[in-house]
Design an enzyme around this catalytic site. Structure first.
Site, PDB file in Angstrom:
ATOM      1  N   CYS A   6       0.791  -0.979   0.106  1.00 54.98           N
ATOM      2  CA  CYS A   6      -0.064   0.031  -0.066  1.00 54.98           C
ATOM      3  C   CYS A   6       0.773   1.315  -0.004  1.00 54.98           C
ATOM      4  O   CYS A   6       1.563   1.615  -0.898  1.00 54.98           O
ATOM      5  CB  CYS A   6      -1.002   0.014   1.222  1.00 54.98           C
ATOM      6  SG  CYS A   6      -2.426   1.007   1.050  1.00 54.98           S
ATOM      7  N   HIS A  35      -3.507  -5.611   0.865  1.00 55.02           N
ATOM      8  CA  HIS A  35      -2.903  -5.880   2.279  1.00 55.02           C
ATOM      9  C   HIS A  35      -2.866  -7.532   2.723  1.00 55.02           C
ATOM     10  O   HIS A  35      -3.819  -7.967   3.273  1.00 55.02           O
ATOM     11  CB  HIS A  35      -3.481  -5.119   3.609  1.00 55.02           C
ATOM     12  CG  HIS A  35      -3.538  -3.803   3.205  1.00 55.02           C
ATOM     13  ND1 HIS A  35      -2.630  -2.866   4.051  1.00 55.02           N
ATOM     14  CD2 HIS A  35      -4.204  -2.594   2.555  1.00 55.02           C
ATOM     15  CE1 HIS A  35      -2.661  -1.710   3.863  1.00 55.02           C
ATOM     16  NE2 HIS A  35      -3.657  -1.585   3.082  1.00 55.02           N
ATOM     17  N   GLU A  64      -1.337  -8.645   5.006  1.00 53.69           N
ATOM     18  CA  GLU A  64      -1.446  -8.833   6.739  1.00 53.69           C
ATOM     19  C   GLU A  64      -2.758  -8.805   7.078  1.00 53.69           C
ATOM     20  O   GLU A  64      -3.018  -8.963   8.197  1.00 53.69           O
ATOM     21  CB  GLU A  64      -0.433  -7.765   7.189  1.00 53.69           C
ATOM     22  CG  GLU A  64      -1.358  -6.468   7.194  1.00 53.69           C
ATOM     23  CD  GLU A  64      -0.942  -5.507   5.950  1.00 53.69           C
ATOM     24  OE1 GLU A  64      -0.601  -6.087   4.908  1.00 53.69           O
ATOM     25  OE2 GLU A  64      -1.209  -4.370   6.019  1.00 53.69           O
TER      26      GLU A  64
END
Lengths: 726, 79, 225
Positions: free
Chosen positions: C85, C202, C204
């Site tokens: 990002c 993302h 994560e």
């Protein structure tokens, strides 16, 4: 400067109040002192019209650690953890400059939460606009939504739930209420009460500019035709600096340097210093030469009344200045000792070696005026319309019109502009009855929701007040959470108007009754009066933000249908109340009659029963029945899940409109696995809970037997399009 | 007829972006940098022969859309 | 495996990615941007967020910080670098990855779960995925509309340097499945040596089935050995 009648009025003070100021000081105030009084004595800071009513609200239960009166309320959620939360309005600034107004509203409420030592974990909002046909509405909607997103996304706190409503009553006065929720260790909570004499008073954060001077007074005055002229006072938010301030404060809070800490919110340096001193029963002296200023030649008056954002006032333990300064240097923030606590209970301000203000603390706080304003009761409206003869109305068309209307459309257009996932603990995003946030690294979660229902409150404030607490409670129950406590933002018109004051007083009575019965106390909140323009007041709009605990979040209950072939049960009795309903408003354009009745006994029994079913793993999905009635709630259960349902009309159905669009309270829709149906029926009987089997889940089609059937994809499109076409 | 329009934040309004850019340039060694504010720049071409009328039109554009007069000022120059 | 997550003022996914790395048994360190020494690392992560408030251009100011010289040096020596990002935006601003990230085509911030097609697996980041696998990750950005010139785009396509492409649930890659307007639906790219990956989604945020999904795990597990 001479203090004339005009000067007094410009400060929002009455002549009587000015006389009281002279009495308290035993002399004439100077202009700086007058400014300070006006900031502390206005409605926003002093709660002068609301205090005697607010005192009635219950504020305690076994979970409450901190009730109203601090920066935010705090509840115990076990395992040494506590949740800090509060809701606040930023209505007037958002009408003037929607992006910055909404953004700084979010910033302000976040500071209230991290000031107490909590790391914010969720943001919510309740935003109300005028009718979509009003020419201002579109810009205001776009500005407010980007402002909320702009701030929350940048600082990195998920915006997880909210509500957006349109009603012509807000055409000239929108509502922007923001709620923040934070997580803190129970033994690491910080308060604003000062302690000790001769302690350093430290200014941290951004520099002071000429932002929002008289903002707090602006928030307490009605709009008139020269509101445009008040525009230069709008503050600009800087979420980047707030992120640094938040990290710096949380870092400093790891050890024991801070005695007390307070955010500089409305009325900036004035209210923060006075509140800290008043709570600590001491005085404070400040050297204004030391205040970090952004502009040249700022006067003491401007420094004391500036509402520049992203600033805090801290009282430090002796000898901790150097260590603390290192932390703020690391984050590139100002850190300046600007004064000290003193024994004399006064606010003393120095500038260029002169004393420029000298006011007893009590005069600014406990001696502020309190009014028992006159108020009138609202009678329960009569049921004049006859809903028995609706032959000309097409059921299916009415249903589709409601779910494609501005107030009942899917709000993805809004929620996709908010980062809902950052921090990686969002189990349930916006779009269900409440959001679920996991407690970081623990197998435990909280559910959070905000609600309001201005139409009900306008029609009958006592019932409306009760209803909104119950609806919020029901929303948390629907997620499998045990509701613990609420925060409220009370948006009303001009309190000097007896009818408005009556709406306020009676709404409070309603809220109080429901909160007491449900053991659901108010731990924080905010009152926003003077919402309206040129004597036209908004509908009374109390907004309730609730927090509940989920002990085992992995079950993940929400409103979406889970499997084909399961029974859908309607819990709670349907009487078919159509007055003040979405059907009555959107389809018949009738706004009269009473709101649905609240039966607190049924409300509590039904809710506790549903919660027990969830605990025992006997339900697959739960949705409360609210605006739009059973049919709209069933549609919502279908749309997100892509599973349909076949709804059966009850035998002996008198009036299909009343049955399916009626907004009777205390009702839930639950989906039961076919293998558990008998067991659930037995429990329902044993606990004497009224229920009906209303349908069976099926593939693809949303169907009301004998009336219509529609493909889920089509239904979803209809429900989705409003915002994208607006 | 062509005009340029520069829109900047009003003098007393906080300019967070300008502030960060200024600090960064200073950290990069531009020690003589005293102040920096950021804004937006537009070039507007207008079908109008009379300069005054054209400028009034651009002025109207600024007031109605290009600038947010609550927090921004604008400057029009002929190109 | 030693990993370092670089923290800039305004980073806000640093904790999230640190949690993911630790969960996957990386030995992780958070490195403050003012540090001039980078700990010895097998993997450097530049996390998401709004470094310096996204002021000027997203990533532009972070790309001028002290630590970034160390990151460039390590990357050129072959160290694995992941930018997610805002991290991707920073890598672009440093020149470690080519192209530009423009504002989303709808000019709005977009946060939603998107489907992605794994487009390249012969590299250290994606080897635990199957080629053509459709995964679900979350995007959250204002400027994720990837753009590059024709020659570079051809180079990316020809040399298998596109890691992920936005697609729909069935795997179709077209304008309807393109959330932000990226050229060729590009969601993530490698440098020539495939030791640097920049991506807008993302990973994560997708490491736990019970919270949001777990399609991000394979990216971290690919990096482990």
């Amino acid at each position: 400067m001479n203090i004339t009648k005009e000067v007094i009025q410009k400060h929002g003070l009455t002549i009587e109040e000015f006389v009281k100021i002279k009495d308290l000081l035993q002399r004439e105030p100077n202009i700086l002192e007058l400014g300070i009084f006006s900031a502390m004595w206005n409605e926003h800071c002093s709660y002068k019209s609301s205090k005697i009513h607010l005192k009635k609200l219950p504020t305690k239960n076994k979970n409450v650690i901190q009730g109203p009166g601090e920066n935010a309320g705090i509840i115990d959620i076990g395992d040494g953890d506590a949740i800090v939360f509060k809701i606040e309005s930023h209505n007037h600034p958002s009408f003037i400059e929607p992006y910055q107004g909404a953004a700084t509203g979010v910033g302000g409420i976040l500071r209230d939460v991290f000031t107490m030592g909590a790391r914010p974990i969720a943001l919510l909002n309740s935003i109300h606009f005028g009718s979509p046909e009003n020419t201002k509405t579109r810009n205001l909607l776009h500005g407010v939504v980007s402002g909320i997103g702009g701030y929350g996304n940048c600082i990195g706190i998920p915006t997880v739930a909210g509500e957006t409503k349109f009603n012509q009553t807000y055409n000239e006065n929108i509502l922007v209420n923001a709620m923040a929720v934070g997580l803190v260790k129970k033994n690491k909570i910080f308060y604003s009460k000062a302690k000790g004499i001769g302690k350093s008073v430290v200014y941290v954060g951004s520099k002071t500019g000429r932002d929002g001077i008289h903002g707090a007074s602006m928030a307490s005055a009605e709009f008139d035709d020269d509101s445009e002229e008040k525009k230069p006072t709008v503050q600009v938010g800087d979420p980047f600096t707030e992120k640094l301030l938040m990290e710096a404060c949380l870092e400093l809070m790891k050890d024991k340097s801070i005695i007390s800490i307070q955010d500089m919110g409305a009325a900036g340096l004035t209210s923060s210093s006075v509140e800290m001193a008043f709570k600590g029963d001491l005085g404070m002296e400040i050297n204004l030469d030391k205040v970090p200023c952004r502009e040249e030649k700022m006067t003491p008056y401007e420094m004391m009344l500036s509402e520049s954002q992203e600033r805090m006032l801290i009282i430090l333990e002796d000898g901790k200045e150097n260590e603390a300064k290192k932390i703020f240097d690391k984050w590139d923030l100002d850190f300046v000792v600007i004064g000290k606590t003193i024994e004399t209970k006064k606010l003393k301000l120095y500038y260029k070696n002169d004393i420029v203000a000298d006011i007893p603390i009590e005069a600014l706080s406990s001696s502020a005026p309190q009014y028992e304003r006159k108020w009138t009761k609202t009678e329960l409206p009569k049921k004049e319309t006859n809903f028995k003869n609706l032959k000309k109305i097409n059921f299916k068309e009415s249903f589709l019109k409601i779910i494609s209307s501005s107030n009942h459309s899917n709000k993805n257009w809004i929620t996709e502009q908010y980062d809902q996932m950052v921090m990686c603990d969002t189990i349930q995003k916006s779009g269900s009855d409440a959001a679920i946030i996991r407690i970081h690294k623990k197998n435990k979660a909280i559910a959070v929701a905000v609600d309001s229902s201005a139409n009900y409150c306008k029609s009958h404030p006592i019932t409306g007040g009760k209803q909104i607490v119950c609806e919020n409670w029901r929303n948390l129950i629907s997620m499998g959470a045990k509701p613990i406590a609420i925060t409220n933002c009370l948006n009303f018109g001009n309190p000097e108007n007896q009818e408005v004051m009556g709406q306020f007083a009676e709404t409070i009575i309603g809220i109080k009754e429901a909160c007491e019965y449900l053991d659901y106390p108010v731990v924080s909140g905010n009152v926003s009066f003077y919402n309206g323009t040129n004597k036209k007041n908004i509908f009374p709009t109390p907004v309730i933000g609730g927090v509940g605990i989920i002990q085992k979040p992995e079950k993940n209950i929400n409103h979406l249908f889970k499997e084909v072939g399961n029974s859908v049960l309607l819990i709670g009795k349907t009487f078919g109340h159509l007055y003040q309903s979405a059907f009555s408003n959107e389809i018949l354009s009738i706004n009269e009659g009473p709101p649905p009745e609240i039966n607190l006994i049924n409300e509590k029994n039904n809710g506790e029963f549903v919660l027990e079913l969830i605990k025992q793993n006997l339900v697959l999905s739960v949705h409360d029945v609210s605006a739009g009635g059973t049919i709209v709630s069933l549609a919502e259960m279908s749309i997100g899940s892509s599973l349909g349902v076949k709804i059966e009309k009850p035998k002996n159905l008198n009036n299909i409109f009343e049955y399916f669009f009626g907004e009777d309270q205390g009702r839930y829709l639950i989906e039961i696995d076919k293998n558990n149906l008998e067991k659930v029926k037995e429990l329902l009987k044993k606990n004497n809970i009224f229920h009906e089997i209303i349908g069976i889940t099926q593939k693809d089609k949303f169907e009301l037997a004998g009336e219509f059937s529609i493909d889920i994809k089509e239904l979803s499109k209809i429900n989705n399009k409003w915002y994208y076409n607006y | 007829m062509k005009f340029s329009v520069t829109v900047t934040l009003k003098k007393d309004v906080l300019d967070p972006q300008g502030k960060v850019v200024q600090q960064t340039l200073q950290n990069m060694g531009m020690k003589t940098l005293k102040d920096l504010r950021q804004g937006k720049y537009f070039e507007v071409d207008i079908n109008e022969n009379d300069e005054k009328l054209a400028k009034d039109k651009v002025d109207e554009m600024c007031k109605k859309l290009l600038a947010n007069l609550i927090i921004e000022d604008f400057k029009i120059s002929k190109l | 495996m030693n990993s370092s997550v670089i923290v800039f003022p305004g980073s806000n996914c640093d904790r999230d990615i640190a949690v993911a790395l630790e969960k996957m048994q990386f030995k992780n360190k958070l490195v403050w941007h003012k540090d001039t020494n980078l700990p010895k690392s097998d993997l450097i992560v530049i996390p998401g967020g709004f470094s310096y408030g996204d002021y000027l251009r997203s990533g532009a100011i972070a790309a001028k910080s002290k630590i970034i010289n160390e990151v460039i040096k390590a990357a050129n020596e072959g160290c694995l670098v992941l930018g997610v990002c805002n991290g991707f935006q920073i890598l672009i601003e440093t020149g470690l990855l080519k192209g530009a990230l423009l504002r989303n085509k709808n000019l709005k911030f977009i946060n939603k779960d998107v489907s992605l097609k794994v487009n390249s697996i012969n590299n250290k980041f994606c080897k635990k995925y199957k080629l053509g696998q459709i995964i679900k990750l979350n995007i959250a950005h204002n400027e994720g509309n990837y753009f590059t010139n024709k020659d570079h785009l051809k180079e990316l396509e020809d040399n298998n340097l596109i890691a992920f492409k936005y697609c729909d649930e069935k795997g179709f890659i077209n304008q309807n499945s393109n959330p932000n307007g990226s050229v060729n639906n590009i969601a993530g790219i490698f440098n020539k040596n495939k030791n640097i990956l920049g991506m807008m989604p993302h990973p994560e945020r997708m490491i736990e089935k019970s919270v949001s999904g777990d399609d991000g795990i394979s990216l971290f597990s690919s990096l482990l050995n």
